[in-house]
Structures are given as structure tokens and as C-alpha cells.
Design an enzyme around this catalytic site. Structure first.
Site, PDB file in Angstrom:
ATOM      1  N   CYS A   1      54.039   3.408  68.365  1.00 16.74           N
ATOM      2  CA  CYS A   1      54.398   1.706  67.407  1.00 16.74           C
ATOM      3  C   CYS A   1      53.421   1.995  66.067  1.00 16.74           C
ATOM      4  O   CYS A   1      52.276   3.087  66.212  1.00 16.74           O
ATOM      5  CB  CYS A   1      54.350   0.618  68.156  1.00 16.74           C
ATOM      6  SG  CYS A   1      53.991  -0.265  66.482  1.00 16.74           S
TER       7      CYS A   1
ATOM      8  N   HIS B   1      62.831   1.721  58.867  1.00 16.40           N
ATOM      9  CA  HIS B   1      61.246   2.276  59.278  1.00 16.40           C
ATOM     10  C   HIS B   1      61.044   1.471  60.996  1.00 16.40           C
ATOM     11  O   HIS B   1      60.899  -0.245  60.959  1.00 16.40           O
ATOM     12  CB  HIS B   1      60.196   0.833  58.513  1.00 16.40           C
ATOM     13  CG  HIS B   1      60.116   1.728  57.598  1.00 16.40           C
ATOM     14  ND1 HIS B   1      61.155   0.979  55.872  1.00 16.40           N
ATOM     15  CD2 HIS B   1      60.119   2.821  57.001  1.00 16.40           C
ATOM     16  CE1 HIS B   1      61.086   1.575  55.484  1.00 16.40           C
ATOM     17  NE2 HIS B   1      60.424   3.417  55.211  1.00 16.40           N
TER      18      HIS B   1
ATOM     19  N   CYS C   1      57.491  -1.540  66.617  1.00 19.93           N
ATOM     20  CA  CYS C   1      57.430  -2.340  68.126  1.00 19.93           C
ATOM     21  C   CYS C   1      58.076  -3.353  67.986  1.00 19.93           C
ATOM     22  O   CYS C   1      57.312  -4.245  66.947  1.00 19.93           O
ATOM     23  CB  CYS C   1      56.496  -2.319  68.845  1.00 19.93           C
ATOM     24  SG  CYS C   1      54.914  -2.743  69.685  1.00 19.93           S
TER      25      CYS C   1
ATOM     26  N   CYS D   1      54.511 -41.092  44.325  1.00 18.82           N
ATOM     27  CA  CYS D   1      55.392 -41.296  43.508  1.00 18.82           C
ATOM     28  C   CYS D   1      56.186 -39.866  43.279  1.00 18.82           C
ATOM     29  O   CYS D   1      55.303 -39.223  43.709  1.00 18.82           O
ATOM     30  CB  CYS D   1      54.096 -41.066  42.137  1.00 18.82           C
ATOM     31  SG  CYS D   1      54.811 -40.843  40.139  1.00 18.82           S
TER      32      CYS D   1
ATOM     33  N   CYS E   1      52.429 -42.584  34.737  1.00 24.07           N
ATOM     34  CA  CYS E   1      52.381 -41.841  35.746  1.00 24.07           C
ATOM     35  C   CYS E   1      50.747 -41.866  34.828  1.00 24.07           C
ATOM     36  O   CYS E   1      49.435 -41.253  34.965  1.00 24.07           O
ATOM     37  CB  CYS E   1      52.702 -40.757  35.635  1.00 24.07           C
ATOM     38  SG  CYS E   1      54.216 -40.879  37.180  1.00 24.07           S
TER      39      CYS E   1
ATOM     40  N   CYS F   1      26.024 -65.474  44.675  1.00 24.12           N
ATOM     41  CA  CYS F   1      27.179 -64.897  43.757  1.00 24.12           C
ATOM     42  C   CYS F   1      27.159 -64.447  42.428  1.00 24.12           C
ATOM     43  O   CYS F   1      26.045 -64.435  42.543  1.00 24.12           O
ATOM     44  CB  CYS F   1      27.751 -66.903  43.922  1.00 24.12           C
ATOM     45  SG  CYS F   1      26.754 -67.628  42.987  1.00 24.12           S
TER      46      CYS F   1
ATOM     47  N   CYS G   1      18.422 -66.455  34.465  1.00 21.05           N
ATOM     48  CA  CYS G   1      17.499 -66.055  35.459  1.00 21.05           C
ATOM     49  C   CYS G   1      16.094 -66.584  36.002  1.00 21.05           C
ATOM     50  O   CYS G   1      15.921 -67.823  34.861  1.00 21.05           O
ATOM     51  CB  CYS G   1      17.289 -65.223  33.579  1.00 21.05           C
ATOM     52  SG  CYS G   1      16.305 -63.451  32.632  1.00 21.05           S
TER      53      CYS G   1
ATOM     54  N   CYS H   1      31.292 -61.545  34.419  1.00 17.75           N
ATOM     55  CA  CYS H   1      31.419 -61.126  32.462  1.00 17.75           C
ATOM     56  C   CYS H   1      30.582 -61.084  31.659  1.00 17.75           C
ATOM     57  O   CYS H   1      30.157 -60.643  30.169  1.00 17.75           O
ATOM     58  CB  CYS H   1      32.330 -61.490  32.189  1.00 17.75           C
ATOM     59  SG  CYS H   1      32.336 -63.676  31.941  1.00 17.75           S
TER      60      CYS H   1
ATOM     61  N   CYS I   1      37.620 -65.079  34.407  1.00 17.36           N
ATOM     62  CA  CYS I   1      36.397 -64.358  35.099  1.00 17.36           C
ATOM     63  C   CYS I   1      37.230 -62.312  35.657  1.00 17.36           C
ATOM     64  O   CYS I   1      36.967 -62.038  35.381  1.00 17.36           O
ATOM     65  CB  CYS I   1      35.136 -63.450  36.212  1.00 17.36           C
ATOM     66  SG  CYS I   1      33.855 -62.329  35.688  1.00 17.36           S
TER      67      CYS I   1
END
Lengths: 583, 220
Positions: A173, A192, A195, A317, A331, A371, A376, A387, A401
Site C-alpha cells: 500500500c 489507484h 488498502c 430567523c 433583519c 431606586c 442630589c 431619563c 420612563c
């Protein structure tokens, strides 16, 4: 675009179209687009698309049909027809045309017949350029008689491991250098000899390591392609899984050559979806071809067997590589959004999103808990962290929001730099998008928890398994809505300012509010005596959420069909946005 | 015995017995799967007289997957990276066949040195040099052979070299006059060589690239 708009003609045809599709149970593929045009009366919603899921045998049947067609026209045997079709990327017309033109050229190119008697090739190789030209151009036998001779010979080509060739010299071979007397050999039509052990290893390596379905002779420069029967014989016994993989590769190749088909992208899944309505690129500006192959979970994994609830259905998709349902957004916009999310560095996002300037005194503030109602420390200004608008405007309806209100927020943000404002705009949408994505990921846990709850409920109350299904339904519905919500934020980010956008965000807000309420109900601890009330509440909410989701999907889909949506950035396949809308 | 090991051992033995080809295969360390190939530069080429060393790694699935080869010796050739020695040759990739052996692959490398393929380059700068001015390319390739592969060298180039050390101008395949010209403007010699090589300042390109363009690049 105009094909899909609802003109008067279409409207009057509605009844007819509906009847046609009703009668036509075979689901004629060509009718899909027609059917799609008039969606108002049919059962299918405007945000849904007609498609069909095919399993591997079904696709193999389609392949066999094509092979049979070629056999009928060209009069070749099935193994040759299959190799010719694969070579021509399953384009039957082009194959027939080329074959009629010169059968030898295409037979040689497809590796069915050898270009000339095998010669002893010199081991010295020249470079790619030289080789390619000799392969395709010069070595062509042009007599027809030889073609028919070789093709008849090709049909006899088979893998015959039992046959040991008796030769004067003992066979060695050329690959493994084995020279034992009982060595079994095999060859293609080119003679050709190698083995059988080497053939098997070679074919396995090609299929396993290279995912190659076109397997050529092992001899150097020999372009003959092994027929399927040869490969099957070589893989008989231990190679069975490899043979199955080979068949899968053939199906994948066929599917990739056909624009109407797409292979399910979920790992381990071998299903294919046929969706001719979304096959052309131009259709993707008006529809979101969300499809499902029908399978759930990972095939063969214990998860799929034990819990049908936890295993998610294979949604994907049809029109783009995103392996989930990205309705309602089309897409091109979904892709733009994902790219933007990937580009913006997470670190910068974190820093920017965790520190902001007070809208009044410009002190930099880090929010480390609590929250969104911020006060400030320095100037005592009360504002909304999300926001940046004054808190007084929020009142009790702090859900408003969800909208990045350009008007009331402008004053607050004027003081800050423009780049910061645009970044915040992006983060507003991104955070909400990511939040829903995260919730969707956690939904697997929620499924598990819900199953547990359902079991508990059966024990503590007189409800049967069927009657506690409302929990599962509610979880599924909430999950579905979160997917919708997630993508609505991607859509809203690119929507141009105006009434249409406000309406869109109104729908979005209603859905979001409903989903959050449903989620809260699902998280509640279960008390035995409260179960009937809970059941009623959950069921009602589920129906409501479902309706709200329908409204968002339907309205958005109709908007695409009517060309109602305007963008604030350039989107592939759409008209240029107005200069004033550009952000 | 493992088929891969049997085959590699036989290939090494075959190569030892065959003195005519001039090709040698040696072990680098204990492993028979990491080898060193040695072959002489082909006659009648700029590589003649040199000895070229190739690093050979035999993959797990050999001979069904190709061997990994790269030049250890630095080679000035369009299809060989002048920096890493990586080789662009079809049989090392998709055109590999299990019947090819280490010896036949090394012979292919030898023949690659005879017939460069500048349209499919590994090293774009060398390929540009080859296409604009073959003569100058050959001088540089000869010089590299002389410096790195122990080749005899050519008269024309050896006069250009400044005595004992390596001549950077000849290494880059440039003309000494051009480098001197821009160095005289006050730029560092190394930088001038770098820019001129990048701009492919050779042959007819010299008339096409304005001096201003070169200076602009030098100022970057």
C-alpha cells in the site's frame, strides 16, 4: 415593496385567495407569496410567515427527486446524477445545459470520469496556477464513445474489499507501506489501488475533520470523486456514525444551495425549514421570517427527554444568521443593533452608566443602589436616574420612563455634552434590551421553579395536572413577550422621532407593564386557599399579555408592509432617512 | 505498530538510503513527529549553493492530513514569508494527497524555489519586488542565500556589501544611491530603507514615485 402593499385590487381578491389556500392542502409553494399579500382574512397573522419544517428524510426525498429528474433527462445512473448535481450546486438547468454542451467536460469536472489514463506523475509539483489549468483545461477526452464507455464503467465501480489482487509482485500500500499477503485493497475507476484500512481512515478523516462531502481519490492529482456506495462500504461496521454524518453533510450542502431552504442552526439539530416567502433579499424589508423547525432542546441530551417544558423550541430567523426570533424588528435593523452592541466597549458602558451628572448642579454621581428616584446630595434636586428628567413629572406613572422622552429630557441633558447624551440614549435602549435578554436567560430557572410549583399545587389543592397547566402557559407567554420586548428596544433606538414612534412606544409600554405584572404573579408564593384566585388572575393576565403581544407584533408587521416606519439612520434596503431625522 | 509511526520511520529510512536527491531528514528532538528537512537550493536559481532548513511537524492524522512545514532558513521568495518562513503551497493545504511523502513534499518545496508564483504571494512586498524588477529581485535573493543559507554569492552584490557585516541595503533589495540620497536629507538610514522597501522603490517605479511622496512617507 409595492407587491406587499394592500391595494384595492388585493382587497377585492381577498375572498378568492382565501378559498384557494383553503382548498389547496398540499401547500403549493408558489402560492406562499400570493397568500402572504392578503393576510387580513386568513388565519395567519400579519407578523407570521408561512413555512414548513422538514426533517432529514424529507430533505433526502427532495434530493432524490432532483436526482431522478436528472436520470430521466440525461440517462445516467443515480450515482453519476448525484455527483453531477452536487458539482453544479444542485442547479438542474445549468447542469443540463452544460451536459448538452459537452458531457465530457462536466463529467470530468464533477470527478465522475478520469480525464485520461492514469499516468505516473512526477513527484515534483509546480505551483497552484499551473496545476489548476492542467486539471480543468487540457486533459479532456472529447470523443463521445469514450464517454459512454467510461460512464458504464463508472456504474460498475464499487468498493470490493474482499477482492485481493493477484499480481506477480506483492502489493505494498503506497500510504501505510503494509505488504502483508492478506491485504485487502480497493480502488475507484482510476485503478489507484490502496488498502481498505487506508481508505477507511482517509474517508473518515475527510468527513470528520474537514466536513467534506466531495471525497476524491487518494492518489496525487487524481480528481475522481468516490461514489456514495463506495463510501458506504468503506464505512461499514465501525464507521456507521461517520456514514450518518456524511449523509447529513450531503443534506446540508443541498440546503445551502437552495435559497428556499435553511438548516436549523441549533446544535445537534438536523431539521430544515422551507420558507420560499423569505427567500429573496428584498422581502426582508417587509417581513421578519421567524421560523421554528419544530424540535426542542438538544437532541439526545437528557434534558430533552426528561423535561419538555425546559427544552426550548428551535426558533430562528430564516433571513439572517441570528439564531433566535427577533420579531418585530426586521433583519437589517436587528443586525445593525447587534453590531452596535458588540462595538461599544463594555467597560466604557459600565463607567458611563454608573456615573452621571446631576442635571442641575452637574456634580458627578455614582448610583450604588436604591431606586431610580435620585436626590442630589449637593443641591437636593430630585430626578429620575433613567431619563434624567425631574422626578415630579414621573408621579405615580413611573412606567412612562420606558420612553426616552426627547422633549422633557432635553432641558436636563442640555448641560451635558452631546456625545454623552447620545451615549445615554443608546444606553437607555441597551439596558432595557439587555434586561429582557437576561430575563429570557433566567426563564429556564423559572421553568424549573414553575414545574415545582405545579407539582406542589396538585398536592395542596384538588387541581389535576391538566388544570395546573395555566402556570406553564403563563411562563411561556411571558418568555415570548420578553423576546418581543427585547427587540422592540432595538427597533425604537433606530426609529425616527414622530407620531409613529410614540404610538410604537405606547404599545411597547403597555406590553411591558402587562408582562411585569404577570411576572410578579408568577413569583408569588402559593397558599393553598388562594389558588383559585391566583389561577383566575394568572389566566386573565396571560390572555391579556398575549393580546398585547399580538398588538405589538401585528402593528409593527403592518407598519413594515405599509412602509410606515422611518429610521434615524441608514438601514440596508430602506430609503435614505430624512436629514432632520438623522441622529 | 501505529501506522503513522511505521510510515514516518519508513520515510526517514528511505530518505537516508537515497543519496542522489540530496534531501535529508533529521530528528529535532526525541519525537519522530517533529523533524528537520534539509535540501540544497536548486541550480540555476538565486538559491543555488545554499542549504535550506525546513521545520516539519507531523500531525496526528498524518498521512491523511498534510504535514506542517515552514522554512527555518530565511528565504527571499514571493511564496515564503520573509519574516516567519511560512510557505504558500497548494499541496500543503487542499491539494494534499496521502500518497505524498516527506521527501516528495521537500522536493516540491525545492521546485517552488525554481518557479515562484507571485500572483499568489505569501509575502506581498517580496512579490511586488519580483514583478517590478526581476533582476533586482534575483540579486537580493542571491544575497539572502549567501547570508542565511551559506551560498557563494554574486560578484555584483558582494561589491555593494560594506565589508564584514550584513548590508542592509542589499538585504532590502534597494540601490545604495537611492538610500544615500534620502539619508542626505537628514533621515535615519534604517527608516529610509524601511520606507523605500515598503514603497517598492525599484526599477521603473523609481521614476513613477516622486521624491515628495517618499519624503511624505518618511515624515509620517
Amino acid at each position: 415593496m409595492s407587491d406587499y402593499s394592500l391595494s384595492d385590487d388585493d382587497y377585492y381578491n381577498d375572498e378568492d385567495m382565501f378559498d384557494i389556500t383553503q382548498d389547496d392542502d398540499d401547500m403549493n409553494m408558489d402560492d406562499y407569496t400570493e397568500d402572504f399579500k392578503v393576510d387580513t382574512n386568513s388565519k395567519r397573522k400579519s407578523y407570521e410567515i408561512e413555512y414548513e419544517s422538514l426533517n432529514q428524510p424529507a430533505v433526502e426525498k427532495l434530493m432524490q427527486q432532483d436526482v431522478a429528474y436528472i436520470i430521466g433527462i440525461l440517462g445516467v445512473d443515480s450515482s453519476i446524477a448525484a455527483r453531477l448535481l452536487r458539482h453544479s450546486s444542485w442547479n438542474k438547468e445549468r447542469l443540463i445545459e452544460k451536459y448538452m454542451d459537452n458531457p465530457n467536460t462536466i463529467l470530468v469536472a464533477a470527478g465522475v470520469t478520469a480525464p485520461e489514463p492514469p499516468s505516473v506523475t512526477s513527484p515534483i509539483r509546480t505551483h497552484i496556477g499551473d496545476r489548476r489549468t492542467t486539471r480543468s483545461a487540457s486533459k479532456i477526452i472529447s470523443t463521445l464513445s469514450s464517454s459512454s464507455k467510461t460512464s458504464s464503467k463508472a456504474s460498475s465501480s464499487s468498493y470490493q474489499p474482499a477482492q485481493t489482487r493477484l499480481k506477480a509482485e506483492r502489493f505494498v500500500c503506497p500510504i501505510c507501506y503494509d505488504d502483508s499477503s492478506d491485504l485487502q485493497t480497493a480502488s475507484l475507476d482510476c485503478d489507484h489501488l490502496f488498502c481498505t484500512g487506508c481508505w477507511t481512515t482517509y474517508i473518515t478523516s475527510k468527513i470528520r475533520d474537514e466536513a467534506e462531502h466531495c471525497i476524491r481519490c487518494m492518489a496525487e492529482g487524481c480528481c475522481l470523486v468516490a461514489p456514495d456506495t463506495f463510501i458506504q462500504s468503506a464505512l461499514a461496521g465501525e464507521g456507521e456514525p461517520t456514514w450518518a454524518r456524511f449523509q447529513e453533510l450531503l443534506v446540508r450542502h443541498f440546503v445551502s444551495c437552495n435559497p428556499n431552504l435553511k438548516y436549523c442552526p441549533h446544535p445537534g439539530c438536523t431539521n430544515t425549514v422551507s420558507c420560499p416567502a423569505a427567500a429573496s433579499k428584498s422581502s426582508l424589508t417587509t417581513v421578519v421570517p421567524a421560523v421554528s423547525c419544530g424540535a426542542r432542546g438538544i437532541p439526545g441530551s437528557p434534558e430533552a427527554l426528561t423535561s419538555a417544558v425546559a427544552a426550548k423550541e428551535h426558533y430562528f430567523c430564516f433571513g439572517c444568521p441570528i439564531d433566535s426570533d427577533h420579531r418585530p424588528v426586521v433583519c437589517s435593523v436587528a443586525k445593525m443593533w447587534l453590531k452596535k452592541c458588540a462595538d461599544d466597549s463594555e467597560t466604557a458602558n459600565w463607567i458611563k452608566s454608573n456615573t452621571k451628572e446631576c442635571p442641575k448642579c452637574q456634580s458627578t454621581i455614582e448610583k450604588n443602589g436604591g431606586c431610580n428616584h435620585m436626590t442630589c446630595k449637593k443641591c437636593k434636586h430630585e430626578f429620575c436616574w433613567v431619563c434624567m428628567g425631574p422626578w415630579s413629572e414621573h408621579g405615580t406613572s413611573w412606567y412612562s420612563c420606558n420612553r426616552y422622552e426627547e422633549k422633557s429630557g432635553t432641558d436636563a441633558r442640555d448641560a451635558q455634552s452631546k456625545s454623552r447624551a447620545s451615549l445615554e440614549r443608546y444606553l437607555h435602549y441597551y439596558n432595557r434590551w439587555a434586561n429582557h435578554e437576561q430575563s429570557a436567560k433566567l426563564s429556564l430557572d423559572l421553568y424549573a421553579k414553575t414545574e415545582k410549583k405545579m407539582e406542589d399545587m396538585q398536592i395542596t389543592s384538588s387541581l389535576t395536572w391538566i388544570e395546573v397547566q395555566f402556570m406553564k402557559k403563563a411562563v411561556e407567554e411571558a418568555d415570548k413577550c420578553r423576546m418581543t420586548l427585547k427587540w422592540t428596544y432595538a427597533m425604537a433606538y433606530y426609529l425616527a422621532r414622530g407620531n409613529e414612534k410614540e404610538l410604537f412606544e405606547d404599545n411597547q409600554r403597555d406590553l411591558e407593564q402587562a408582562v411585569e405584572e404577570l411576572a410578579e404573579l408568577l413569583e408569588q408564593p402559593i397558599e393553598a386557599d388562594a389558588i383559585p384566585t391566583l389561577r383566575q388572575k394568572v389566566t386573565d393576565k396571560t390572555v391579556y399579555v398575549h393580546k398585547r403581544n399580538e398588538i405589538v407584533l401585528e402593528d409593527t408587521a403592518n407598519g413594515f408592509l405599509e412602509g410606515r416606519w422611518k429610521w434615524n439612520a441608514r438601514v440596508e434596503g430602506f430609503d435614505e432617512p430624512d436629514q432632520a431625522d438623522l441622529v | 505498530m501505529d501506522a503513522r509511526l511505521r510510515r514516518v520511520n519508513k520515510e526517514i529510512a528511505d530518505c537516508k538510503n537515497d543519496k542522489a536527491s540530496g534531501i535529508k531528514i533529521e530528528l529535532i528532538d526525541e519525537s519522530p513527529f517533529h523533524l528537520k528537512g534539509i535540501f540544497p537550493g536548486p541550480e540555476g536559481t538565486p538559491y543555488a549553493g545554499g542549504t535550506f532548513l525546513v521545520d516539519i511537524i507531523i500531525p496526528e492524522s498524518y498521512p491523511f492530513q498534510p504535514v506542517k512545514m515552514k522554512f527555518i532558513t530565511k528565504v527571499y521568495h514571493p511564496n515564503v514569508s520573509s519574516a516567519s518562513g511560512a510557505i504558500c503551497l497548494d499541496i500543503l493545504k487542499d491539494a494534499w494527497s496521502p500518497v505524498l511523502t516527506l521527501k516528495s513534499t521537500l522536493i516540491s518545496l525545492q521546485s517552488l524555489l525554481c518557479s515562484p508564483e507571485p500572483n499568489d504571494p505569501q509575502d506581498a512586498e517580496v512579490a511586488k519586488h519580483f514583478t517590478t524588477s526581476k533582476g533586482s529581485f534575483e540579486d537580493t535573493a542571491t544575497y539572502w542565500t549567501q547570508i542565511y543559507a551559506g551560498g557563494p554569492g554574486k560578484k555584483g552584490v558582494s561589491t555593494a556589501s560594506s565589508g564584514d557585516g550584513k548590508d542592509e541595503v542589499a538585504m532590502a533589495g534597494l540601490e545604495k544611491a537611492h538610500v544615500d540620497q534620502f539619508e542626505a536629507l537628514g533621515f535615519q538610514r534604517g527608516k529610509v530603507i524601511d520606507v523605500l522597501r515598503r514603497l517598492n522603490y525599484r526599477g521603473k517605479n523609481v521614476t513613477q514615485i516622486s521624491e515628495d511622496r517618499v519624503v511624505e512617507e518618511l515624515l509620517k
